[in-house]
Write an enzyme that holds these catalytic residues in place. Structure first.
Site, PDB file in Angstrom:
ATOM      1  N   PHE A 111     -18.198  26.112  17.043  1.00  0.00           N
ATOM      2  CA  PHE A 111     -19.274  26.651  15.986  1.00  0.00           C
ATOM      3  C   PHE A 111     -20.645  25.794  16.045  1.00  0.00           C
ATOM      4  CE2 PHE A 111     -20.943  25.049  12.197  1.00  0.00           C
ATOM      5  CZ  PHE A 111     -19.910  23.777  11.750  1.00  0.00           C
ATOM      6  N   LYS A 112     -20.439  24.703  16.456  1.00  0.00           N
ATOM      7  CA  LYS A 112     -21.600  23.701  16.672  1.00  0.00           C
ATOM      8  C   LYS A 112     -22.791  24.288  17.800  1.00  0.00           C
ATOM      9  CE  LYS A 112     -19.834  20.135  14.106  1.00  0.00           C
ATOM     10  NZ  LYS A 112     -18.459  20.546  13.832  1.00  0.00           N
TER      11      LYS A 112
END
Ligand SMILES: *Cc1c(COP(=O)(O)O)cnc(C)c1O
Length: 495
Positions: A111-112
């Site tokens: 998700f970064k």
């Protein structure tokens, strides 16, 4: 309407959004927080007609008030494009009687990427706006996923360099391989003999070292941060909570205005804080469910009001959550202390000096929308297996922490509100833990054999990010001690 960003530890320091993004961290180690969060002036039904990029513009333009429409749209369109392997960017999938918001369709399958694909554009745009001519040096501590996502975002971006520190024995084999094979010519990667907190503390120390700053200044460099202490990471993360909500509306799962729960597998407290900020903007949220692994400092904090980092650091199967100092919690503390920088600074000083602090009863009352719990490694493995057996959907261990905590929450409260679980990584990033959870007999197989097995089981094609590292050459071999980090950075910058 414009507003400034204020330092959580220094009440008179206030900067524009673009300056906050450029600097990353405030002076005295404080974090920048928005002076106010404007209420979204468009109805949810209007937002529900937008695609990811359209929605991103509406949310970010409310927060980054000194960027022009043209600047923001350039950043958004450059970030959220075919780099993502799903046209929805963040698709919502229904399984296990709930909804998983898949945030791992970017370049590095965690998700970064949602924030780090836009941060380099925000930062270089901010540099231009502020006529900052120095070369930006991104210093990053990573518990595994930020490192590669930041490297991928900043690789070969003109006017920037990036150095990443990761705990040598604290990341998954695939996470490590993704980082040490990075080819960007402006990149540097080093393992440290220490854990994530050591890496994060070392990086924060370099940020606030006046001698180092002076030396670098003379050589034309300026530090900034790609960690979630940078507000340029948090604001792009508010977008997908809105997007999850509008997808639920469009699917007929909820009525406009109905409150939902949001479950977030939490480490540094950035992702869940972004959900909280979205709710302050007007997103209807019932509870924020903060899921921890065995490093359950946050669970203890939400139940007792005492934040205590003095405990053993446990290496788990969800390494990106192996954190005892959750930096972004400071932003929440500042808020529940009535936006009082002095009070907040006092508590943070206690954390540094004594390893713990206690909030007041009044502050604790402000936390009623948060629910904390944790899942140990056996529960996580059992959850992966159980959900796979239900309908073939395979979770990574971080998302499985969240799913396990959500099951516990439902049992405990009987709450039936529609719920979104932030799905923070592709199972391919943690193939070994995932495959041994489903079938312990694969323990002795090598990593890429497990990748192929996972493909067969899940029916989900091996992502490009994994194909890329199968045979890639290892280019970064530096390993250093915690107290050598500064020297290593100076070396990278050619001193
Ligand atoms: C970083 C990360 C987390 C924790 O997110 P925070 O914003 O640090 O709380 C959870 N899961 C994965 C896969 C991550 O990479």
């Amino acid at each position: 309407m414009s507003f400034l960003y204020r330092n959580t530890r220094k009440k008179d320091e206030a900067v524009t959004a673009s300056q906050a993004i450029l600097q990353g961290l405030g002076t005295d180690g404080g974090l920048y927080v928005p002076d106010e969060i404007p209420v979204m002036d468009l109805p949810l039904s209007a937002l529900a007609k937008m695609d990811y990029r359209g929605l991103a513009y509406e949310v970010m333009s409310r927060m980054f008030t000194d960027f022009t429409e043209e600047e923001l749209k350039y950043c958004i369109n450059s970030a959220y494009d075919e780099k993502f392997d799903d046209p929805a960017i963040a698709p919502l999938k229904k399984h296990h009687g709930t909804h998983f918001l898949e945030l791992f369709h970017g370049k590095t399958i965690a998700f970064k990427d949602m924030a780090l694909s836009i941060l380099p554009y925000l930062m270089t745009t901010a540099a231009k706006k502020n006529r900052m001519e120095k070369e930006i040096v991104i210093l990053t501590a990573t518990s595994g996923d930020t490192g590669k996502a930041a490297l991928a975002g900043f690789a070969d971006v003109p006017g920037t360099r990036i150095a990443v520190f990761y705990p040598k024995s604290g990341v998954s084999p695939i996470q490590e391989k993704q980082m040490v094979t990075e080819r960007g010519r402006n990149t540097f990667v080093a393992g440290i003999h220490g854990n994530f907190d050591d890496a994060q503390t070392g990086v924060k120390k370099m940020f606030s070292d006046p001698v180092l700053k002076q030396d670098l200044d003379e050589k034309g460099f300026r530090f900034s941060s790609a960690n979630s202490i940078n507000i340029g990471r948090l604001v792009p993360q508010m977008v997908y909570y809105y997007y999850a909500y509008t997808q639920l509306m469009n699917a007929g799962e909820i009525e406009e205005g109905e409150k939902i729960n949001i479950v977030v597998p939490t480490g540094n407290f950035g992702n869940i804080l972004a959900a909280y900020y979205a709710s302050l903007m007007g997103l209807p949220v019932n509870r924020f469910i903060c899921a921890s692994n065995d490093n359950k400092v946050l669970y203890d904090f939400f139940t007792t009001g005492v934040y205590d980092r003095k405990r053993d650091f446990i290496l788990t199967t969800s390494p990106s959550m192996d954190i005892l100092i959750s930096s972004n919690l400071e932003r929440l503390i500042y808020r529940i202390a009535g936006n009082d920088a002095d009070k907040n600074a006092e508590l943070m000083k206690e954390l540094t000096e004594k390893g713990r602090y206690t909030i007041t009863e009044d502050m604790k009352k402000e936390l009623s929308k948060f629910y904390g719990n944790f899942a140990d490694m056996d529960t996580v493995a059992a959850t992966i297996k159980k959900i796979y057996e239900e309908d073939g959907y395979i979770l990574d261990p971080h998302t499985a922490v969240a799913a396990a905590v959500y099951d516990a929450y439902k049992k405990e409260t009987g709450d039936t509100a529609k719920t979104v679980i932030a799905s923070t990584a592709s199972p391919y990033k943690f193939t070994r833990s995932v495959m041994t959870a489903i079938d312990p007999s694969c323990e002795n197989e090598e990593d890429f054999a497990l990748v192929d097995r996972l493909e067969k089981l899940s029916g989900v094609k091996v992502p490009q990010a994994i194909e890329d590292i199968r045979s890639a050459e290892i280019l970064h071999k530096t390993v250093c001690e915690i107290n050598e980090m500064e020297q290593v950075v100076r070396g990278f910058l050619g001193e």
